[in-house]
Design an enzyme around this catalytic site. Structure first.
Site, PDB file in Angstrom:
ATOM      1  N   ASP A  31       0.878  -1.167   0.000  1.00 59.56           N
ATOM      2  CA  ASP A  31       0.000   0.000   0.000  1.00 59.56           C
ATOM      3  C   ASP A  31       0.921   1.224   0.000  1.00 59.56           C
ATOM      4  O   ASP A  31       1.663   1.435   0.966  1.00 59.56           O
ATOM      5  CB  ASP A  31      -0.881  -0.054   1.258  1.00 59.56           C
ATOM      6  CG  ASP A  31      -1.803   1.153   1.359  1.00 59.56           C
ATOM      7  OD1 ASP A  31      -1.535   2.176   0.692  1.00 59.56           O
ATOM      8  OD2 ASP A  31      -2.778   1.071   2.116  1.00 59.56           O
ATOM      9  N   ASP A  48      -4.557  15.358 -16.788  1.00 53.05           N
ATOM     10  CA  ASP A  48      -5.027  16.599 -17.428  1.00 53.05           C
ATOM     11  C   ASP A  48      -6.016  17.347 -16.528  1.00 53.05           C
ATOM     12  O   ASP A  48      -6.285  18.525 -16.751  1.00 53.05           O
ATOM     13  CB  ASP A  48      -5.687  16.287 -18.782  1.00 53.05           C
ATOM     14  CG  ASP A  48      -6.837  15.291 -18.675  1.00 53.05           C
ATOM     15  OD1 ASP A  48      -6.816  14.443 -17.749  1.00 53.05           O
ATOM     16  OD2 ASP A  48      -7.756  15.350 -19.499  1.00 53.05           O
ATOM     17  N   TYR A  95     -10.282  15.081  -7.302  1.00 48.44           N
ATOM     18  CA  TYR A  95      -9.293  14.201  -7.953  1.00 48.44           C
ATOM     19  C   TYR A  95      -8.174  15.048  -8.554  1.00 48.44           C
ATOM     20  O   TYR A  95      -6.986  14.776  -8.333  1.00 48.44           O
ATOM     21  CB  TYR A  95      -9.987  13.353  -9.028  1.00 48.44           C
ATOM     22  CG  TYR A  95      -9.020  12.641  -9.946  1.00 48.44           C
ATOM     23  CD1 TYR A  95      -8.362  11.482  -9.531  1.00 48.44           C
ATOM     24  CD2 TYR A  95      -8.747  13.134 -11.229  1.00 48.44           C
ATOM     25  CE1 TYR A  95      -7.454  10.834 -10.376  1.00 48.44           C
ATOM     26  CE2 TYR A  95      -7.854  12.494 -12.073  1.00 48.44           C
ATOM     27  CZ  TYR A  95      -7.215  11.341 -11.637  1.00 48.44           C
ATOM     28  OH  TYR A  95      -6.319  10.715 -12.476  1.00 48.44           O
ATOM     29  N   TRP A 135      -7.480  10.591 -20.319  1.00 47.19           N
ATOM     30  CA  TRP A 135      -8.376   9.572 -20.894  1.00 47.19           C
ATOM     31  C   TRP A 135      -7.620   8.297 -21.275  1.00 47.19           C
ATOM     32  O   TRP A 135      -7.581   7.898 -22.437  1.00 47.19           O
ATOM     33  CB  TRP A 135      -9.108  10.138 -22.120  1.00 47.19           C
ATOM     34  CG  TRP A 135     -10.144  11.177 -21.809  1.00 47.19           C
ATOM     35  CD1 TRP A 135     -10.481  11.673 -20.593  1.00 47.19           C
ATOM     36  CD2 TRP A 135     -10.985  11.859 -22.761  1.00 47.19           C
ATOM     37  NE1 TRP A 135     -11.479  12.609 -20.722  1.00 47.19           N
ATOM     38  CE2 TRP A 135     -11.806  12.736 -22.032  1.00 47.19           C
ATOM     39  CE3 TRP A 135     -11.120  11.806 -24.141  1.00 47.19           C
ATOM     40  CZ2 TRP A 135     -12.762  13.565 -22.641  1.00 47.19           C
ATOM     41  CZ3 TRP A 135     -12.071  12.629 -24.758  1.00 47.19           C
ATOM     42  CH2 TRP A 135     -12.874  13.490 -24.021  1.00 47.19           C
TER      43      TRP A 135
HETATM   44  N1  LIG Z   1      -7.491   6.289 -16.185  1.00 46.71           N
HETATM   45  C1  LIG Z   1      -7.461   7.506 -16.719  1.00 46.71           C
HETATM   46  O1  LIG Z   1      -8.309   7.871 -17.553  1.00 46.71           O
HETATM   47  C2  LIG Z   1      -6.376   8.470 -16.325  1.00 46.71           C
HETATM   48  C3  LIG Z   1      -6.412   9.783 -16.814  1.00 46.71           C
HETATM   49  C4  LIG Z   1      -5.378  10.666 -16.464  1.00 46.71           C
HETATM   50  C5  LIG Z   1      -4.345  10.236 -15.654  1.00 46.71           C
HETATM   51  N2  LIG Z   1      -4.354   8.951 -15.175  1.00 46.71           N
HETATM   52  C6  LIG Z   1      -3.236   8.527 -14.294  1.00 46.71           C
HETATM   53  O2  LIG Z   1      -2.519   7.486 -14.933  1.00 46.71           O
HETATM   54  C7  LIG Z   1      -1.981   6.580 -13.958  1.00 46.71           C
HETATM   55  C8  LIG Z   1      -2.357   5.144 -14.302  1.00 46.71           C
HETATM   56  O3  LIG Z   1      -3.780   5.049 -14.322  1.00 46.71           O
HETATM   57  P1  LIG Z   1      -4.546   3.682 -14.607  1.00 46.71           P
HETATM   58  O4  LIG Z   1      -5.656   4.002 -15.555  1.00 46.71           O
HETATM   59  O5  LIG Z   1      -3.601   2.578 -14.926  1.00 46.71           O
HETATM   60  O6  LIG Z   1      -5.173   3.433 -13.157  1.00 46.71           O
HETATM   61  P2  LIG Z   1      -5.962   2.172 -12.595  1.00 46.71           P
HETATM   62  O7  LIG Z   1      -6.279   1.215 -13.689  1.00 46.71           O
HETATM   63  O8  LIG Z   1      -7.072   2.728 -11.771  1.00 46.71           O
HETATM   64  O9  LIG Z   1      -4.879   1.501 -11.641  1.00 46.71           O
HETATM   65  C9  LIG Z   1      -4.511   2.055 -10.420  1.00 46.71           C
HETATM   66  C10 LIG Z   1      -4.098   0.927  -9.509  1.00 46.71           C
HETATM   67  O10 LIG Z   1      -3.647   1.476  -8.269  1.00 46.71           O
HETATM   68  C11 LIG Z   1      -4.131   0.642  -7.240  1.00 46.71           C
HETATM   69  N3  LIG Z   1      -4.136   1.338  -5.961  1.00 46.71           N
HETATM   70  C12 LIG Z   1      -5.079   2.170  -5.449  1.00 46.71           C
HETATM   71  N4  LIG Z   1      -4.702   2.598  -4.225  1.00 46.71           N
HETATM   72  C13 LIG Z   1      -3.489   2.029  -3.960  1.00 46.71           C
HETATM   73  C14 LIG Z   1      -2.600   2.067  -2.864  1.00 46.71           C
HETATM   74  N5  LIG Z   1      -2.874   2.788  -1.756  1.00 46.71           N
HETATM   75  N6  LIG Z   1      -1.451   1.356  -2.931  1.00 46.71           N
HETATM   76  C15 LIG Z   1      -1.165   0.611  -4.021  1.00 46.71           C
HETATM   77  N7  LIG Z   1      -1.977   0.515  -5.091  1.00 46.71           N
HETATM   78  C16 LIG Z   1      -3.123   1.216  -5.060  1.00 46.71           C
HETATM   79  C17 LIG Z   1      -5.510   0.248  -7.706  1.00 46.71           C
HETATM   80  O11 LIG Z   1      -5.970  -0.877  -6.998  1.00 46.71           O
HETATM   81  P3  LIG Z   1      -7.571  -1.090  -6.822  1.00 46.71           P
HETATM   82  O12 LIG Z   1      -8.111  -1.238  -8.216  1.00 46.71           O
HETATM   83  O13 LIG Z   1      -7.637  -2.328  -6.000  1.00 46.71           O
HETATM   84  O14 LIG Z   1      -8.064   0.145  -6.141  1.00 46.71           O
HETATM   85  C18 LIG Z   1      -5.239  -0.041  -9.186  1.00 46.71           C
HETATM   86  O15 LIG Z   1      -4.791  -1.368  -9.353  1.00 46.71           O
HETATM   87  C19 LIG Z   1      -2.516   7.084 -12.617  1.00 46.71           C
HETATM   88  O16 LIG Z   1      -1.576   7.908 -11.981  1.00 46.71           O
HETATM   89  C20 LIG Z   1      -3.724   7.910 -12.991  1.00 46.71           C
HETATM   90  O17 LIG Z   1      -4.051   8.900 -12.023  1.00 46.71           O
HETATM   91  C21 LIG Z   1      -5.317   8.066 -15.505  1.00 46.71           C
END
Ligand SMILES: NC(=O)c1ccc[n+]([C@@H]2O[C@H](COP(=O)([O-])OP(=O)(O)OC[C@H]3O[C@@H](n4cnc5c(N)ncnc54)[C@H](OP(=O)(O)O)[C@@H]3O)[C@@H](O)[C@H]2O)c1
Length: 285
Positions: free
Chosen positions: A37, A103, A127, A152
């Protein structure tokens, strides 16, 4: 020999890193939330010290944009304290540190051009605030981190717009999608490749990393359905009709030229990457 440490295993981006690192026989360790975590300072420091990686890539995040309006304490803990803990650990073990932002650090009021790295930030939801504070927390610890702002994000898995759209259309005769919300669909495969290239060149700092060109969510939905050969009516609506808890910036498309010119690369358009992804994963939708 590089050893890469990945947090947030089983998230979209972490999955893509695992595929890439396995395919390229690069030594790595990826841990999910139950194994590490990132908000737990002691456990972060000890685990990373034991692994002694040369690179730490933080794919963990709290990404539930609407839920974050209520759960802002958790969102801030994961998106601010988490990267801070990892940045401290990276310094302690002399590893490079990569983190991802969003973004949604912008308010969407810029109407004349895409956002560049030096534009003023002004997040309009919890967020976005947590992601901005996360950037600051990292750079307060070390100026030699690499942070990419993404938008996105889509890749293999269920937590993305492509998968959700496919599921929505299965259960409704027509779809309503916002035509007044603009950004850039950004492909996980591209993010991984550019991150790895940046690490090879020891690039540090803050960059916008998106596919090229931008669109409204409505245009993105129409494109996905067309490429899937699904003939379903998509009705363009204002995002305000959904009454979502979190406000979204109307226009948060970011310019990727800075990182492209540093690496001397061209990044495909979002249309090229969405089409490529749909062909690759058609069987799993
Ligand atoms: N998705 C988008 O559209 C988007 C857009 C802009 C920027 N981003 C950024 O891009 C990056 C990658 O995003 P992604 O889409 O791959 O995200 P994701 O699919 O939501 O994956 C995030 C992972 O982090 C885990 N997590 C949450 N809290 C945690 C903790 N305390 N310790 C360890 N792991 C934890 C989640 O586990 P659980 O699923 O069990 O909670 C999930 O497996 C992130 O920094 C995100 O903010 C994403």
């Amino acid at each position: 020999m590089k050893k890469i440490f990945i947090t947030g295993r089983y998230g979209q981006l972490a999955n893509e890193f695992e595929r890439y690192l396995t395919k390229n026989s690069i030594d790595y360790i990826a841990l999910e939330i139950n194994e590490l975590d990132i908000t737990n300072f002691k456990s972060v420091v000890e685990t990373i010290k034991d692994c002694s990686p040369s690179v730490i890539i933080n794919c963990a995040a709290y990404n539930l944009v609407d839920q974050a309006e209520q759960d802002y304490l958790i969102a801030h803990k994961v998106n601010v304290l988490g990267p801070r803990n990892l940045a401290i650990s990276s310094l302690e073990c002399g590893a490079a540190f990569v983190h991802y932002s969003s973004d949604y650090v912008f308010d969407g009021a810029k109407i004349d051009d895409l956002y560049i790295e030096t534009d003023s930030v002004n997040p309009i939801n919890e967020y976005g605030k947590s992601k901005l504070l996360g950037e600051k927390a990292v750079f307060d610890i070390t100026s030699s981190a690499l942070i990419f702002r993404l938008s996105w994000v889509f890749g293999e898995g269920k937590q993305n717009f492509i998968y959700k759209l496919i599921k929505w259309q299965e259960n409704s005769s027509f779809l309503k999608i916002a035509c007044d919300e603009f950004s850039i669909p950004t492909y996980t495969e591209m993010v991984v490749e550019v991150t790895m290239k940046s690490l090879e060149k020891s690039i540090t700092g803050l960059y916008h990393l998106t596919n090229t060109d931008y669109c409204s969510r409505y245009e993105w939905a129409r494109f996905i359905l067309k490429k899937l050969g699904i003939n379903k009516h998509v009705h363009p609506v204002s995002m305000s009709i959904f009454n979502l808890p979190a406000k979204r910036p109307a226009f948060s498309a970011m310019n990727n030229e800075e990182i492209c010119s540093l690496l001397n690369i061209q990044i495909p358009t979002w249309q090229e990457s969405v089409e490529f992804h749909i062909k690759k994963y058609l069987h799993s939708f």
